[in-house]
Write a protein that holds these residues in place. Structure first.
Motif, PDB file in Angstrom:
ATOM      1  N   UNK A 271       0.809  -1.214   0.000  1.00 36.68           N
ATOM      2  CA  UNK A 271       0.000   0.000   0.000  1.00 36.68           C
ATOM      3  C   UNK A 271       0.848   1.272   0.000  1.00 36.68           C
ATOM      4  N   UNK A 272       1.957   1.278   0.724  1.00 32.23           N
ATOM      5  CA  UNK A 272       2.822   2.460   0.760  1.00 32.23           C
ATOM      6  C   UNK A 272       3.343   2.815  -0.625  1.00 32.23           C
ATOM      7  N   UNK A 295     -10.724   5.877  -2.868  1.00 33.60           N
ATOM      8  CA  UNK A 295     -11.315   4.546  -2.898  1.00 33.60           C
ATOM      9  C   UNK A 295     -10.270   3.443  -2.890  1.00 33.60           C
ATOM     10  N   UNK A 296     -10.702   2.264  -2.494  1.00 36.53           N
ATOM     11  CA  UNK A 296      -9.867   1.061  -2.518  1.00 36.53           C
ATOM     12  C   UNK A 296     -10.636  -0.029  -3.242  1.00 36.53           C
ATOM     13  N   UNK A 320      -6.963   5.211   3.289  1.00 34.41           N
ATOM     14  CA  UNK A 320      -6.846   4.031   2.419  1.00 34.41           C
ATOM     15  C   UNK A 320      -6.753   2.756   3.265  1.00 34.41           C
ATOM     16  N   UNK A 321      -5.993   2.830   4.359  1.00 32.18           N
ATOM     17  CA  UNK A 321      -5.838   1.663   5.230  1.00 32.18           C
ATOM     18  C   UNK A 321      -7.161   1.291   5.894  1.00 32.18           C
ATOM     19  N   UNK A 322      -7.925   2.306   6.300  1.00 36.53           N
ATOM     20  CA  UNK A 322      -9.229   2.061   6.914  1.00 36.53           C
ATOM     21  C   UNK A 322     -10.169   1.388   5.923  1.00 36.53           C
TER      22      UNK A 322
END
Length: 362
Positions: A271-272, A295-296, A320-322
């Motif tokens: 993700x990073x 969005x993801x 994004x992580x949430x």
């Protein structure tokens, strides 16, 4: 002889869909898949074919051929009318895939486009792997095949995309350009039509190698603008830039993994890097655009797709992580095949425009 510096530094991909209209029809109508098929006007009405599938091409049938002539070559040829609105919608989805990799997309028609991926950091910046992934995404998501050409400039990328059709790709790296163009037939260069080929042949010019040996001033005098283009092309030089002509409404970075990821922690490791790539691309458009949502997207090992969005005016790794956690929490036992993050964009409103809008509301 050396190439122009800019042409050796760029990474250009030309994507060309394989018999696009016919491929869409075969996808949507399984009964068409194993027969000679063409899209166009009916032979009795003296129509012309817009395209045909590869089965039809085995009989010598080609695009722009009169329907009656195509029927003479292959009496069993099925000619059907096109569904242009369907092709337009599919083309939009193809372009959405292109924009996951670069903002520099220049559509040439519904079924082909140039992409400048020089600054794309996906796959460690490998244009070869980027092209492979674009073709994979088109096939997996739209059930269509595409061919690709990868080269340091536009005209070579376009020529390369035709080398391994259908459903293939060809790479011309910078250090192989001189070798490639030396034997390249002039008739393969875009823009060199039959009339030009005949005139060039009268001067003994059939390949780029022939042009390299021909007197430059004489070539310019005899062929004008075409002669100037051939002087450059015969040396692998094409400094034309990829020119986007579409307003961006979103930006996305996503990747399909060679091996499925097993859990959320594995996704977070990627993700990073996705966030950094998205942020880099975003900086180029923020003068004219504002962020409206993030969005993801996740595709699981069973090919089901889920996505989550939130309204947001800024890029946020924590958000994004949430969203990712929310998606994976719903299906904890599935592996992850694809991961992507995106932002929605709107045109930035100037202060003067805001004042006008407020006065109208008042």
């Amino acid at each position: 002889m050396t190439n122009a510096v800019s042409s050796t530094q760029r990474k250009i991909i030309h994507i060309d869909m394989d018999c696009f209209y016919a491929a869409v029809e075969m996808r949507d109508n399984p009964q068409y898949r194993d027969i000679a098929l063409a899209i166009g006007g009916h032979s009795e009405r003296r129509g012309v074919l817009s395209t045909c599938n590869y089965k039809a091409r085995e009989f010598g049938i080609r695009s722009a051929m009169p329907s009656f002539k195509a029927k003479a070559l292959c009496p069993d040829l099925l000619i059907i009318p096109g569904r242009m609105q369907v092709y337009v919608e599919v083309s939009k989805k193809i372009k959405e895939i292109f924009f996951r990799y670069t903002d520099l997309v220049e559509p040439l028609s519904l079924d082909e486009a140039f992409l400048d991926v020089t600054e794309c950091t996906l796959f460690k910046g490998s244009a070869t792997y980027i092209a492979q992934d674009i073709r994979r995404a088109i096939f997996e998501e739209l059930n269509l095949t595409a061919s690709a050409g990868i080269a340091p400039c536009k005209f070579l990328a376009k020529i390369a995309s035709d080398e391994n059709k259908p459903n293939g790709q060809c790479v011309i790296p910078p250090d192989k350009v001189a070798e490639f163009v030396k034997t390249l037939a002039l008739k393969k260069i875009p823009g060199v039509g039959k009339v030009a080929q005949q005139k060039l042949a009268l001067k003994g010019l059939f390949s780029c190698g022939d042009v390299q040996l021909y007197d430059s001033e004489k070539l310019l005098l005899e062929f004008g603008k075409l002669g100037g283009a051939l002087l450059n092309f015969s040396r692998g030089i094409d400094n034309r830039m990829v020119e986007p002509n579409r307003e961006r409404k979103s930006l996305a970075v996503e990747r399909t993994f060679e091996k499925d990821l097993l859990d959320e922690s594995a996704c977070l490791l990627h993700l990073d890097a996705f966030y950094d790539e998205l942020n880099r691309r975003l900086q180029k458009v923020l003068k004219e655009k504002v962020i409206t949502k993030v969005g993801v997207k996740v595709k699981f090992g069973d090919f089901t797709v889920k996505s989550a969005e939130r309204k947001s005016a800024e890029l946020s790794l924590s958000l994004f992580k949430i969203l990712l956690h929310h998606l994976l929490e719903q299906t904890p036992d599935k592996t992850i095949r694809l991961l992507g993050i995106s932002v929605g964009l709107e045109k930035r409103v100037s202060d003067n425009q805001s004042a006008v809008q407020l006065s109208l509301l008042d």
